[in-house]
Design an enzyme around this catalytic site. Sequence first.
Site, PDB file in Angstrom:
ATOM      1  N   ASP A 130       2.287  -0.361  11.586  1.00 35.13           N
ATOM      2  CA  ASP A 130       2.151  -1.696  12.185  1.00 35.13           C
ATOM      3  C   ASP A 130       3.403  -2.559  11.982  1.00 35.13           C
ATOM      4  O   ASP A 130       3.317  -3.784  12.047  1.00 35.13           O
ATOM      5  CB  ASP A 130       0.917  -2.408  11.603  1.00 35.13           C
ATOM      6  CG  ASP A 130       1.024  -2.619  10.097  1.00 35.13           C
ATOM      7  OD1 ASP A 130       1.893  -2.007   9.459  1.00 35.13           O
ATOM      8  OD2 ASP A 130       0.230  -3.411   9.557  1.00 35.13           O
TER       9      ASP A 130
ATOM     10  N   ARG B 193       0.923  -4.903  -5.495  1.00 33.25           N
ATOM     11  CA  ARG B 193       1.062  -6.161  -4.771  1.00 33.25           C
ATOM     12  C   ARG B 193       1.366  -7.192  -5.846  1.00 33.25           C
ATOM     13  O   ARG B 193       0.732  -7.203  -6.902  1.00 33.25           O
ATOM     14  CB  ARG B 193      -0.208  -6.463  -3.996  1.00 33.25           C
ATOM     15  CG  ARG B 193      -0.474  -5.351  -2.954  1.00 33.25           C
ATOM     16  CD  ARG B 193      -1.245  -5.833  -1.758  1.00 33.25           C
ATOM     17  NE  ARG B 193      -1.139  -4.872  -0.662  1.00 33.25           N
ATOM     18  CZ  ARG B 193      -1.956  -3.820  -0.490  1.00 33.25           C
ATOM     19  NH1 ARG B 193      -2.940  -3.602  -1.330  1.00 33.25           N
ATOM     20  NH2 ARG B 193      -1.795  -3.007   0.537  1.00 33.25           N
TER      21      ARG B 193
ATOM     22  N   GLY C 276       0.841  -1.206   0.000  1.00 35.48           N
ATOM     23  CA  GLY C 276       0.000   0.000   0.000  1.00 35.48           C
ATOM     24  C   GLY C 276       0.870   1.247   0.000  1.00 35.48           C
ATOM     25  O   GLY C 276       1.866   1.298   0.725  1.00 35.48           O
TER      26      GLY C 276
HETATM   27  P1  ADP Z   1       3.029  -4.398   2.744  1.00 33.71           P
HETATM   28  O1  ADP Z   1       4.425  -4.354   2.264  1.00 33.71           O
HETATM   29  O2  ADP Z   1       2.394  -3.031   2.784  1.00 33.71           O
HETATM   30  O3  ADP Z   1       2.868  -5.182   4.028  1.00 33.71           O
HETATM   31  P2  ADP Z   1       1.869  -6.629   1.241  1.00 33.71           P
HETATM   32  O4  ADP Z   1       1.707  -7.526   2.419  1.00 33.71           O
HETATM   33  O5  ADP Z   1       0.742  -6.562   0.279  1.00 33.71           O
HETATM   34  O6  ADP Z   1       2.140  -5.112   1.628  1.00 33.71           O
HETATM   35  O7  ADP Z   1       3.196  -7.099   0.484  1.00 33.71           O
HETATM   36  C1  ADP Z   1       3.660  -6.400  -0.646  1.00 33.71           C
HETATM   37  C2  ADP Z   1       4.327  -7.358  -1.588  1.00 33.71           C
HETATM   38  O8  ADP Z   1       5.458  -7.954  -0.939  1.00 33.71           O
HETATM   39  C3  ADP Z   1       3.492  -8.541  -2.025  1.00 33.71           C
HETATM   40  O9  ADP Z   1       2.616  -8.237  -3.066  1.00 33.71           O
HETATM   41  C4  ADP Z   1       4.551  -9.514  -2.482  1.00 33.71           C
HETATM   42  O10 ADP Z   1       5.061  -9.150  -3.742  1.00 33.71           O
HETATM   43  C5  ADP Z   1       5.635  -9.277  -1.438  1.00 33.71           C
HETATM   44  N1  ADP Z   1       5.470 -10.252  -0.338  1.00 33.71           N
HETATM   45  C6  ADP Z   1       4.566 -10.236   0.633  1.00 33.71           C
HETATM   46  N2  ADP Z   1       4.677 -11.321   1.439  1.00 33.71           N
HETATM   47  C7  ADP Z   1       5.674 -12.048   0.942  1.00 33.71           C
HETATM   48  C8  ADP Z   1       6.286 -13.302   1.302  1.00 33.71           C
HETATM   49  N3  ADP Z   1       5.864 -14.006   2.360  1.00 33.71           N
HETATM   50  N4  ADP Z   1       7.302 -13.740   0.549  1.00 33.71           N
HETATM   51  C9  ADP Z   1       7.740 -13.025  -0.511  1.00 33.71           C
HETATM   52  N5  ADP Z   1       7.203 -11.851  -0.905  1.00 33.71           N
HETATM   53  C10 ADP Z   1       6.201 -11.368  -0.208  1.00 33.71           C
HETATM   54  O1  F6P Z   2      -1.603  -1.428   4.652  1.00 38.14           O
HETATM   55  C1  F6P Z   2      -2.130  -0.194   4.346  1.00 38.14           C
HETATM   56  C2  F6P Z   2      -3.600  -0.292   4.049  1.00 38.14           C
HETATM   57  O2  F6P Z   2      -4.015   1.012   3.719  1.00 38.14           O
HETATM   58  C3  F6P Z   2      -4.471  -0.888   5.152  1.00 38.14           C
HETATM   59  O3  F6P Z   2      -4.736  -0.003   6.186  1.00 38.14           O
HETATM   60  C4  F6P Z   2      -5.689  -1.268   4.374  1.00 38.14           C
HETATM   61  O4  F6P Z   2      -6.393  -2.283   5.021  1.00 38.14           O
HETATM   62  C5  F6P Z   2      -5.115  -1.760   3.079  1.00 38.14           C
HETATM   63  O5  F6P Z   2      -3.860  -1.127   2.926  1.00 38.14           O
HETATM   64  C6  F6P Z   2      -5.987  -1.462   1.883  1.00 38.14           C
HETATM   65  O6  F6P Z   2      -5.406  -2.019   0.773  1.00 38.14           O
HETATM   66  P1  F6P Z   2      -5.896  -1.815  -0.735  1.00 38.14           P
HETATM   67  O7  F6P Z   2      -5.091  -0.682  -1.281  1.00 38.14           O
HETATM   68  O8  F6P Z   2      -5.562  -3.092  -1.393  1.00 38.14           O
HETATM   69  O9  F6P Z   2      -7.336  -1.509  -0.705  1.00 38.14           O
END
Ligand code: ADP
Ligand code: F6P
Length: 320
Positions: free
Chosen positions: A129, A72, A11
């Site tokens: 977080d 993502r 995000g």
């Molecule tokens: P954030 O970085 O905000 O927590 P996401 O959880 O959506 O957002 O993760 C962003 C991107 O990081 C994912 O779309 C994926 O490409 C990569 N990613 C997330 N989790 C994993 C994982 N367990 N192993 C490898 N890549 C990951």
């Molecule tokens: O992680 C940041 C965040 O804005 C969360 O607070 C929220 O739940 C999520 O991303 C929303 O994601 P998306 O952009 O996929 O709607």
Amino acid sequence: MKTIGVLTSGGDAPGMNAAVRSVVRTALSMGMKVMGIRRGYNGLINGDIAPMDVRDVSEVIHRGGTVLYTARCPEFKTEEGIEKAVENCKKFGIEGIVVIGGDGSYRGARDLSLKGIPCVGVPGTIDNDIASTEYTIGFDTAMNTVVEMVDRLRDTTQSHARCSVVEVMGRHAGHLALQTGIAVGAVAIMVPEIPCDVENVIKKIEHTRKNGKEHFIVVVAEGVEKSVGEIAKEIEAATGIVCRATVLGHVQRGGRPSVRDRVMASYMGNAAVELLRQGIGNRVICYDRGEILNRDIYEALQMKKPFNVDGYRVADTISL
Ligand code: ADP
Ligand code: F6P
């Protein structure tokens, strides 16, 4: 290292541009080349990569979103995805990467590091977080946006002597809800970390009503099981007070970054490049008791962020 890459992932968060700017300019000032990787890990897999120079990051420090775009990328969680990313790193001469994003993005950075591409994570998410750091880029701007929006709601809530039930972002975390709930003087705050029935909220509203309160704001984190619509209906049924539910939504993720986010992003981006310059990878940048530090990425991913229970109690005590 002679060439590093930079990407934003997950995000978006206001201040990510300031972080990219800091990474680019720090690296250039150290004589390194910088490759901008677009759309998070997608760009690494697809080769959507281009060199960045000093003017490519002009006029971005005050802009929300991310000039590198973000995404993502489920493919990056697969072995083939990572292999493609490693091949592209070799093709573009990328020896290390600054990954700006949340915990998920850090997991990707860890996996890439395991394949021999050292990465440094910079915390960017409005949710605040990430366990390894007290502060994440974007949190301050998002808090201020929420407060501005709820102040507007307060006007109409007060005029009509109603109750506004407001959902703020935070799929898994209530940090944004807690801070903004305190700042707007919410009668109750609901977060995923602390069990709180709507019944408790109703009791609180009734109690404050006896003390002369006529309008009410309830702040609810997105991660709470019940929707704000359901909560509003239950409050209205039990109290007779007209309730309105508002989901603030993605407006919270945009806008001009605050001073705090611009400055934190500038320091953190700089610290990340300083590590890569020394050949140090597999680290994440953290803010800890007033200092910008770094931690091992594996250790960082094991950490659990405590919820500010004392803050929650204070909010409850003073919302009379
Ligand atoms: P954030 O970085 O905000 O927590 P996401 O959880 O959506 O957002 O993760 C962003 C991107 O990081 C994912 O779309 C994926 O490409 C990569 N990613 C997330 N989790 C994993 C994982 N367990 N192993 C490898 N890549 C990951
Ligand atoms: O992680 C940041 C965040 O804005 C969360 O607070 C929220 O739940 C999520 O991303 C929303 O994601 P998306 O952009 O996929 O709607």
